[in-house]
Design a protein around this motif. Sequence first.
Motif, PDB file in Angstrom:
ATOM      1  N   ARG A 152      52.129  44.059  -5.671  1.00  0.00           N
ATOM      2  CA  ARG A 152      53.347  44.672  -5.155  1.00  0.00           C
ATOM      3  C   ARG A 152      54.547  43.735  -5.204  1.00  0.00           C
ATOM      4  N   PHE A 153      54.315  42.447  -5.035  1.00  0.00           N
ATOM      5  CA  PHE A 153      55.416  41.501  -4.865  1.00  0.00           C
ATOM      6  C   PHE A 153      55.333  40.405  -5.922  1.00  0.00           C
ATOM      7  N   ASP A 154      56.473  39.766  -6.130  1.00  0.00           N
ATOM      8  CA  ASP A 154      56.507  38.634  -7.053  1.00  0.00           C
ATOM      9  C   ASP A 154      55.789  37.423  -6.475  1.00  0.00           C
ATOM     10  N   TYR A 155      55.991  37.185  -5.196  1.00  0.00           N
ATOM     11  CA  TYR A 155      55.377  36.037  -4.540  1.00  0.00           C
ATOM     12  C   TYR A 155      54.752  36.477  -3.216  1.00  0.00           C
ATOM     13  N   VAL A 156      53.600  35.869  -2.921  1.00  0.00           N
ATOM     14  CA  VAL A 156      52.909  36.081  -1.648  1.00  0.00           C
ATOM     15  C   VAL A 156      52.803  34.711  -0.981  1.00  0.00           C
ATOM     16  N   ILE A 157      53.572  34.492   0.072  1.00  0.00           N
ATOM     17  CA  ILE A 157      53.557  33.231   0.817  1.00  0.00           C
ATOM     18  C   ILE A 157      52.711  33.434   2.059  1.00  0.00           C
ATOM     19  N   ILE A 158      51.688  32.598   2.220  1.00  0.00           N
ATOM     20  CA  ILE A 158      50.714  32.759   3.308  1.00  0.00           C
ATOM     21  C   ILE A 158      50.861  31.584   4.261  1.00  0.00           C
ATOM     22  N   ASP A 159      51.211  31.878   5.488  1.00  0.00           N
ATOM     23  CA  ASP A 159      51.276  30.857   6.538  1.00  0.00           C
ATOM     24  C   ASP A 159      49.895  30.738   7.163  1.00  0.00           C
ATOM     25  N   ALA A 160      49.183  29.665   6.846  1.00  0.00           N
ATOM     26  CA  ALA A 160      47.796  29.491   7.268  1.00  0.00           C
ATOM     27  C   ALA A 160      47.708  28.498   8.417  1.00  0.00           C
ATOM     28  N   PRO A 161      46.606  28.520   9.183  1.00  0.00           N
ATOM     29  CA  PRO A 161      46.420  27.542  10.264  1.00  0.00           C
ATOM     30  C   PRO A 161      46.226  26.132   9.706  1.00  0.00           C
ATOM     31  N   PRO A 162      46.277  25.116  10.551  1.00  0.00           N
ATOM     32  CA  PRO A 162      46.029  23.744  10.084  1.00  0.00           C
ATOM     33  C   PRO A 162      44.602  23.584   9.572  1.00  0.00           C
ATOM     34  N   LEU A 163      44.406  22.579   8.748  1.00  0.00           N
ATOM     35  CA  LEU A 163      43.117  22.390   8.097  1.00  0.00           C
ATOM     36  C   LEU A 163      42.092  21.687   8.967  1.00  0.00           C
ATOM     37  N   LEU A 164      42.513  20.725   9.759  1.00  0.00           N
ATOM     38  CA  LEU A 164      41.536  19.940  10.517  1.00  0.00           C
ATOM     39  C   LEU A 164      40.921  20.697  11.695  1.00  0.00           C
ATOM     40  N   PRO A 165      41.684  21.456  12.490  1.00  0.00           N
ATOM     41  CA  PRO A 165      41.038  22.140  13.619  1.00  0.00           C
ATOM     42  C   PRO A 165      40.113  23.270  13.198  1.00  0.00           C
ATOM     43  N   VAL A 166      40.506  24.078  12.197  1.00  0.00           N
ATOM     44  CA  VAL A 166      39.733  25.260  11.799  1.00  0.00           C
ATOM     45  C   VAL A 166      39.631  25.294  10.284  1.00  0.00           C
ATOM     46  N   THR A 167      38.788  26.214   9.772  1.00  0.00           N
ATOM     47  CA  THR A 167      38.552  26.327   8.333  1.00  0.00           C
ATOM     48  C   THR A 167      39.286  27.502   7.713  1.00  0.00           C
ATOM     49  N   ASP A 168      40.180  28.159   8.457  1.00  0.00           N
ATOM     50  CA  ASP A 168      40.842  29.357   7.933  1.00  0.00           C
ATOM     51  C   ASP A 168      41.663  29.049   6.692  1.00  0.00           C
ATOM     52  N   ALA A 169      42.378  27.931   6.685  1.00  0.00           N
ATOM     53  CA  ALA A 169      43.244  27.607   5.553  1.00  0.00           C
ATOM     54  C   ALA A 169      42.442  27.368   4.283  1.00  0.00           C
ATOM     55  N   ALA A 170      41.292  26.717   4.401  1.00  0.00           N
ATOM     56  CA  ALA A 170      40.456  26.489   3.220  1.00  0.00           C
ATOM     57  C   ALA A 170      39.945  27.808   2.647  1.00  0.00           C
ATOM     58  N   ILE A 171      39.599  28.760   3.520  1.00  0.00           N
ATOM     59  CA  ILE A 171      39.144  30.077   3.061  1.00  0.00           C
ATOM     60  C   ILE A 171      40.267  30.803   2.344  1.00  0.00           C
ATOM     61  N   LEU A 172      41.460  30.781   2.905  1.00  0.00           N
ATOM     62  CA  LEU A 172      42.587  31.478   2.294  1.00  0.00           C
ATOM     63  C   LEU A 172      42.987  30.845   0.969  1.00  0.00           C
ATOM     64  N   THR A 173      42.850  29.535   0.851  1.00  0.00           N
ATOM     65  CA  THR A 173      43.228  28.876  -0.401  1.00  0.00           C
ATOM     66  C   THR A 173      42.322  29.303  -1.541  1.00  0.00           C
ATOM     67  N   ASN A 174      41.050  29.556  -1.272  1.00  0.00           N
ATOM     68  CA  ASN A 174      40.144  30.054  -2.302  1.00  0.00           C
ATOM     69  C   ASN A 174      40.530  31.444  -2.765  1.00  0.00           C
ATOM     70  N   ILE A 175      41.101  32.258  -1.863  1.00  0.00           N
ATOM     71  CA  ILE A 175      41.523  33.603  -2.238  1.00  0.00           C
ATOM     72  C   ILE A 175      42.829  33.549  -3.016  1.00  0.00           C
ATOM     73  N   ALA A 176      43.744  32.659  -2.631  1.00  0.00           N
ATOM     74  CA  ALA A 176      45.068  32.570  -3.243  1.00  0.00           C
ATOM     75  C   ALA A 176      45.014  31.687  -4.494  1.00  0.00           C
ATOM     76  N   ASP A 177      46.206  31.423  -5.049  1.00  0.00           N
ATOM     77  CA  ASP A 177      46.294  30.576  -6.238  1.00  0.00           C
ATOM     78  C   ASP A 177      46.220  29.095  -5.908  1.00  0.00           C
ATOM     79  N   GLY A 178      46.451  28.736  -4.691  1.00  0.00           N
ATOM     80  CA  GLY A 178      46.400  27.340  -4.305  1.00  0.00           C
ATOM     81  C   GLY A 178      47.165  27.120  -3.018  1.00  0.00           C
ATOM     82  N   ALA A 179      47.208  25.871  -2.587  1.00  0.00           N
ATOM     83  CA  ALA A 179      47.838  25.524  -1.313  1.00  0.00           C
ATOM     84  C   ALA A 179      48.872  24.425  -1.514  1.00  0.00           C
TER      85      ALA A 179
END
Length: 583
Positions: A371-398
């Motif tokens: 739908r969009f040209d760019y998808v910017i994802i505001d993810a949680p920090p990497l050290l406290p939780v693993t959410d950002a690492a999971i989202l980076t695998n789905i996206a093009d990178g971090a």
Amino acid sequence: MEVHDYLRILQARWKIVAVTTVVAVLAALGVSLLTTPQYEAKTRLFVSTSSGASVQEIYQGNLFSQQRVTSYTELLEGTTLAQRTLDKLGLGEMSAVDLAGKVTASSTPDTVLIDTAVTDESPERARDLANALSDEFVVMARELETPEDGGPPTARVVVEQYAATPSAPVTPKTTRNVALGLAVGVLLGIALAVLRDRLDNTIKDRNAVEELAGTGVVGVIPLEKARQEEPAIVFADANSGDAEAYREMRTNLQFLEVDNPPRAIVITSSLPGEGKTTTAVNLALVLAEAGHSVVLVEADLRRPRVTKYLGTLGDAGLSNVLAHTASLEDVLQPTRFDGMWVLAAGGLPPNPSELLGSAHAREVIEDLRSRFDYVIIDAPPLLPVTDAAILTNIADGALLIARYGKTTREQFARAVGNLRAVNAPVLGTILALTPTKGRGTAYEYRYYYSSDKDGAAPAAAQTSTPATQRVGAPAPTAPAAQPAAQAQTTASAPVEGPARPQNGQHHVEPPATQAYPAPSNDAYHYRAAEQFPPAPQPASERYGSEPYQAPQAYSAAEPLSRPVVHAPRRPVNDSGSESGEER
């Protein structure tokens, strides 16, 4: 370390040097003021022996006197002579040990002179002690040098100079103490600054970031106090240093992978408070400024901040879509900025990692990518939780953020390691909240933009879209598949929503913004996308279909030639008045 390294340390930690110097100077001044003044009275003694008739006897007598001077110096500083002096003056409140500590006797080599000095708090008592001590030593030396059989003494001591009353104290020397305190403070401050810099393991330059991450730095964001009150930058009239830094970052993103540039980008950091949400918001805004359609996904399902910064609703969003309680079209919210949409976090779920790691989350990201040209994802920090690492695998990178002077090297290395452990690509790094003092960056940007500010204002007012025309724009929808018979008839028609531009075509302006109504507390009731007013006409229809031609730069070597207009000359009569007849 080289000289420029020390200069860099002094420039960065000059406060330590200044504080240490001030403390040392004040300490020296305080010690000088608290020290009791001491006065010094001096006398001089002459030592001689009985001279003989021959030159050899005279020479031997002189050597004998010089040897006696060394012994007499020790006797002058002894307690025996001190006690005899106290008994003569009748000073019972002072002991012989105290007086012996105040006496100093010295002699110049190869001479028969002895200099005696006595220090005391009172100048008069110092004078009396020095004179009495010298007189008693003359008597004491005569007694020691006189033989037992009553013959003449072998050596003789005479008081050559008596002490006068001292007018100024010898201690404390305030000027000298303050100068020494200043010198010691500067040296100690430099040492502390260098030590503090060596022990400081926080990230403060882009070389350290590139070394730890193994990738380049795509942006260096300076610290602006205005971002504390208003995190979102209005790039239409922004000329601050951080606004230009985001524009530079936008340009750098286009060159990360030229053939396949990243479109779904995760913004994360090592720990909270490093500026990841502010960076995500302004990165989305600067991409929208360039005419791209951008959606900002508030994927921090633990501490969402995007809706607070942009003033949008956060009751329904990503968590509701992932829980299959709402559709993507229903929860996408337009913002007050053209071309930018927000997918809020929604209700805070008890299992954010499981929701973000589901297959439906990947489908949502792919749907937004279409739908969009760019998808910017505001993810949680990497050290406290693993959410950002999971989202980076789905996206093009971090894009990994390091805050200047706060993020340590160990924390940043661990954050990069968390991404590498799950084979998540690191597109680049961002050094955020760097000091701007002394760099000149903000001055240069403001200088260039202020010169054209007056001329650019009318043009911006003519090309801007009124806010009343942007209300009611629908959310972008993915292009649906068409039959083959209809594909030819509809090929020239513009696609509704911000579809991706093809080669040779102009970018279609995304739909504008409107406020999204708040859902009820009982259940979520959403409006269909067809109920919104139609989107504004594409940019190609409003501004024409001819491609934009960049202006050519002027060359100093080949100046532009100007046309010469030859106008007929009008004759002038003898009286100076103009005439309509030609000569």
